[in-house]
Structure formats: C-alpha cells, structure tokens
Enzyme design. Structure first.
Site, PDB file in Angstrom:
ATOM      1  N   ASP A 276      39.562  36.530  39.804  1.00  0.00           N
ATOM      2  CA  ASP A 276      38.853  35.303  40.201  1.00  0.00           C
ATOM      3  C   ASP A 276      37.484  35.538  40.849  1.00  0.00           C
ATOM      4  O   ASP A 276      36.793  34.588  41.184  1.00  0.00           O
ATOM      5  CB  ASP A 276      39.737  34.466  41.143  1.00  0.00           C
ATOM      6  CG  ASP A 276      40.178  35.243  42.373  1.00  0.00           C
ATOM      7  OD1 ASP A 276      40.124  36.487  42.348  1.00  0.00           O
ATOM      8  OD2 ASP A 276      40.583  34.603  43.349  1.00  0.00           O
TER       9      ASP A 276
ATOM     10  N   GLU B 178      43.612  47.533  51.788  1.00  0.00           N
ATOM     11  CA  GLU B 178      42.475  48.430  51.535  1.00  0.00           C
ATOM     12  C   GLU B 178      42.619  49.693  52.387  1.00  0.00           C
ATOM     13  O   GLU B 178      42.448  50.820  51.916  1.00  0.00           O
ATOM     14  CB  GLU B 178      41.146  47.733  51.871  1.00  0.00           C
ATOM     15  CG  GLU B 178      40.776  46.578  50.936  1.00  0.00           C
ATOM     16  CD  GLU B 178      41.459  45.258  51.266  1.00  0.00           C
ATOM     17  OE1 GLU B 178      42.267  45.212  52.235  1.00  0.00           O
ATOM     18  OE2 GLU B 178      41.184  44.262  50.570  1.00  0.00           O
TER      19      GLU B 178
HETATM   20  N1  UDP Z   1      47.760  37.852  41.591  1.00  0.00           N
HETATM   21  C1  UDP Z   1      48.934  38.188  40.915  1.00  0.00           C
HETATM   22  N2  UDP Z   1      50.094  37.518  41.213  1.00  0.00           N
HETATM   23  C2  UDP Z   1      50.150  36.518  42.154  1.00  0.00           C
HETATM   24  C3  UDP Z   1      48.958  36.189  42.849  1.00  0.00           C
HETATM   25  C4  UDP Z   1      47.791  36.886  42.540  1.00  0.00           C
HETATM   26  O1  UDP Z   1      48.919  39.062  40.042  1.00  0.00           O
HETATM   27  O2  UDP Z   1      51.235  35.950  42.372  1.00  0.00           O
HETATM   28  C5  UDP Z   1      46.514  38.555  41.262  1.00  0.00           C
HETATM   29  C6  UDP Z   1      45.315  37.622  41.028  1.00  0.00           C
HETATM   30  O3  UDP Z   1      45.254  37.233  39.674  1.00  0.00           O
HETATM   31  C7  UDP Z   1      44.132  38.472  41.478  1.00  0.00           C
HETATM   32  C8  UDP Z   1      44.743  39.380  42.548  1.00  0.00           C
HETATM   33  O4  UDP Z   1      46.157  39.378  42.353  1.00  0.00           O
HETATM   34  O5  UDP Z   1      43.609  39.250  40.415  1.00  0.00           O
HETATM   35  C9  UDP Z   1      44.438  38.907  43.957  1.00  0.00           C
HETATM   36  O6  UDP Z   1      44.951  37.598  44.139  1.00  0.00           O
HETATM   37  P1  UDP Z   1      44.079  36.400  44.738  1.00  0.00           P
HETATM   38  O7  UDP Z   1      42.772  36.346  44.039  1.00  0.00           O
HETATM   39  O8  UDP Z   1      44.899  35.166  44.748  1.00  0.00           O
HETATM   40  O9  UDP Z   1      43.871  36.913  46.235  1.00  0.00           O
HETATM   41  P2  UDP Z   1      42.679  36.709  47.261  1.00  0.00           P
HETATM   42  O10 UDP Z   1      41.501  36.160  46.564  1.00  0.00           O
HETATM   43  O11 UDP Z   1      43.224  35.776  48.256  1.00  0.00           O
HETATM   44  O12 UDP Z   1      42.434  38.081  47.777  1.00  0.00           O
HETATM   45 MN    MN Z   2      40.801  36.274  44.728  1.00  0.00          MN
END
Ligand code: UDP
Ligand code: MN
Length: 318
Positions: A176, A264
């Site tokens: 995203d 991280e």
């Molecule tokens: N993601 C996933 N399964 C989930 C939620 C998220 O594989 O149930 C993936 C999502 O597609 C993204 C990454 O894990 O590539 C990080 O998730 P997200 O962007 O929701 O996290 P944030 O932006 O809050 O760090």
């Molecule tokens: Mn994200």
C-alpha cells in the site's frame, strides 16, 4: 510634442526597472526552493537515472510484498507492478496471506509481463494472529508470516543459484505504500554487508521520518517521534539489506513475540548497528517513498445488491 516623448520614455524606463526587479526576485526565489531538490534536478543525477533505468545495471533487488485479499488488492498491486516494470533489476517476491495462490495475483503477474522476474508464494497468518473485522490495525503485527516465508525462499534461492558470490539487495515493499523509481536506483548503491537507509514520508505521526547524520555523513540516530527508544525507531520502507547479511545471519527474522513497533528492530539487531548503516537518497534529504495507506472503500450499495442475490462484479475481476 517633445515633452510627450520625454514622458513616454520615462514611463518606459520605470516599467523596465520594475520588470528587472521582478526578474531578479523570481530567479532568486526559485533558487531558494530548488535547493532541497538539488539532487533530483541535478543534470548528473538525471543522466544517471536515464542511463540506469532501461539497462540491467545494478544488483538484483528482491522486493518482498506481503499481500492479502480485499477490495483494493488489485489496485494496490497494479500500482506496484508498474513501478517494478520500470526498474529492470527488481525481482518481485509476492507472498499472499492465504492458504493457496490466487488467480488474481497470478493474472496480475502475467498481465504485467513480470513472470520472468517474480515468484508467487503464500503463507497464511495464523487465525489467532490475524486482525478481525473492526480491530485497529496496530493491534497485531502484519506481514510477519509472509516476510519470513520470503526470507526463507530468498536464502534457499541464493544458496542454490550461487548467489553468495553475487551481491544482491533485499527490500520489504508493502503493497500500500508509494514508491518512486528513484528509490531503487538508490538501493542499488548498497554495499556488501551494509543496510542502506533513507527517509520515509508520512509515517510515525510525522511528515517525514528520517535518519539524522553527523557532518561526516555517519548515521547518528533518527528523528522519530513515536517510541524513539526503540533500537531502530523507523519504518520497514526506510531500509534495504545486502544479501550477505541475510545469508550470514539465518536467525534474523520477524517474530510475533515482540512488542508493537519492534519488528524492524527485531530483524535489524542481528544485522547491523545504527552508525554502520549506509545513508542514501542524497544524504537522507530526498523523500522517495511514502507510507501511504489506502482508505477502505464504502461498499454499502454492493452489500445490498449481494443480499438480493446479485453483484456488480459478477464475472469481472476488480
Ligand atoms: N498484510 C497481510 N495480511 C494482513 C494484513 C496486512 O499480508 O492481514 C500485508 C499488507 O498487504 C502489507 C503489509 O502486510 O503489504 C503491511 O500491512 P499494512 O500495510 O496493513 O500495515 P501498516 O501500513 O499499518 O504498516
Ligand atoms: Mn501499509
């Protein structure tokens, strides 16, 4: 008559002087705002980019993308695939949060022409670790299972293909965020046994979270506002790793056991220390990646339609 000409000449000079001032002002103010962007507009950098992108220069960059099924999934992956198409040395490691590979992701890979430089994997997040319906997204770690799966695959793949001698780079490319192709040019400069770092826009409650360097260009720390006491207080989008470090430290991986915000740090504590990180992106002054988050679309009308036994995307992949 003579007097009329004199007045006109005077007006002409006044206008000329005003125009002169305006010209000087506009030149000096445009120089002011260009200062920050110097590297991106620097003819040398533009030439470097033009020379780099169409050619297969630079180490292979393994871009790891965890992804899961939701209404915006195809839109997100389309955006990513189009950046990757522009950077020939990227190899895309897609890991679906599912118990099998889906057609949607397979179709996306083949339609984008990336079959030769991608792999489609899956690793389902255990149910007790998965966010439920209205859970706030910070409640549970996301992407742990998928990123570990990708690291396993890369370690095996590099070992089998003699990759130990060949330097490559590993990057966590969430589905995203928003990525500039220039980010991958920067990553290609990562040296052996190094972790490269750069600023990330729109994250941690700040416009930009960035490494802080001393005068000699050594990373001293980060400007993070959220949990600055973390060993590596910055986002996954802000670093990439030389493959030697991943191969030499097989214990380095993500974990469900760590506190929120510590993924991280959990990985990097095995690989480097802050002041040995390699600052990139014009001494960490260029923002080339943004931690954007996509709003979940409102699908009230779709839900009503589904209740009546129909749907707008019948027979369509959206
Ligand atoms: N993601 C996933 N399964 C989930 C939620 C998220 O594989 O149930 C993936 C999502 O597609 C993204 C990454 O894990 O590539 C990080 O998730 P997200 O962007 O929701 O996290 P944030 O932006 O809050 O760090
Ligand atoms: Mn994200």
């Amino acid at each position: 008559m003579n007097q009329e000409i004199r007045i006109k000449t005077k007006h002409f000079y006044v206008v000329l002087v005003i125009l002169g001032f305006l010209l000087i002002y506009s030149l000096s103010s445009s120089r002011d705002c260009d200062e920050n962007n110097q590297a991106l507009e620097d003819p040398e950098f533009v030439a470097e980019r033009e020379a780099f992108l169409p050619n297969q220069k630079g180490p292979t960059i393994y871009a790891i993308t965890p992804t899961y099924s939701r209404p915006v999934q195809k839109a997100e992956l389309t955006r990513l695939s189009q950046v990757i198409r522009l950077v020939p040395n990227v190899f895309w490691v897609l890991v679906e949060d599912a118990d099998h590979n889906t057609d949607l992701v397979a179709n996306l890979i083949s339609r984008s022409g990336l079959q030769e430089r991608s792999v489609q994997l899956f690793a389902k997040t255990p149910t007790n670790m998965k966010l439920q319906g209205k859970d706030p997204n910070w409640l549970k770690p996301r992407g742990v299972e998928q990123r570990n799966k990708a690291l396993d695959w890369i370690r095996k793949h590099l070992a089998e293909s003699g990759g130990r001698d060949r330097h490559s780079v590993i990057y966590f490319m969430d589905d995203d965020n928003t990525y500039s192709t220039d980010l991958f040019i920067e990553m290609s400069k990562i040296e052996r046994n190094k972790v490269g770092v750069w600023p990330v826009g729109l994250v941690g409650g700040l416009m930009v979270e960035k490494p802080v360097l001393n005068r000699d260009g050594i990373v001293l720390g980060f400007n993070s506002a959220w949990r600055p006491e973390r060993p590596f207080p910055f986002d996954m989008a802000g670093f990439a790793i030389s493959s030697d470090l991943i191969l030499d430290n097989p214990q380095a991986q993500f974990s469900y056991e760590v506190e929120r915000g510590y993924q991280e740090s959990e990985l990097l504590r095995h690989l480097t220390i802050v002041h040995e990180m390699q600052p990139l992106a014009n001494k960490c002054t260029d923002v080339l990646v943004w931690h954007t988050r996509t709003e979940a679309p409102k699908l009230d009308a779709e839900k009503l339609l589904i209740k009546s036994g129909k749907r707008s995307d019948d027979g369509l992949e959206v």
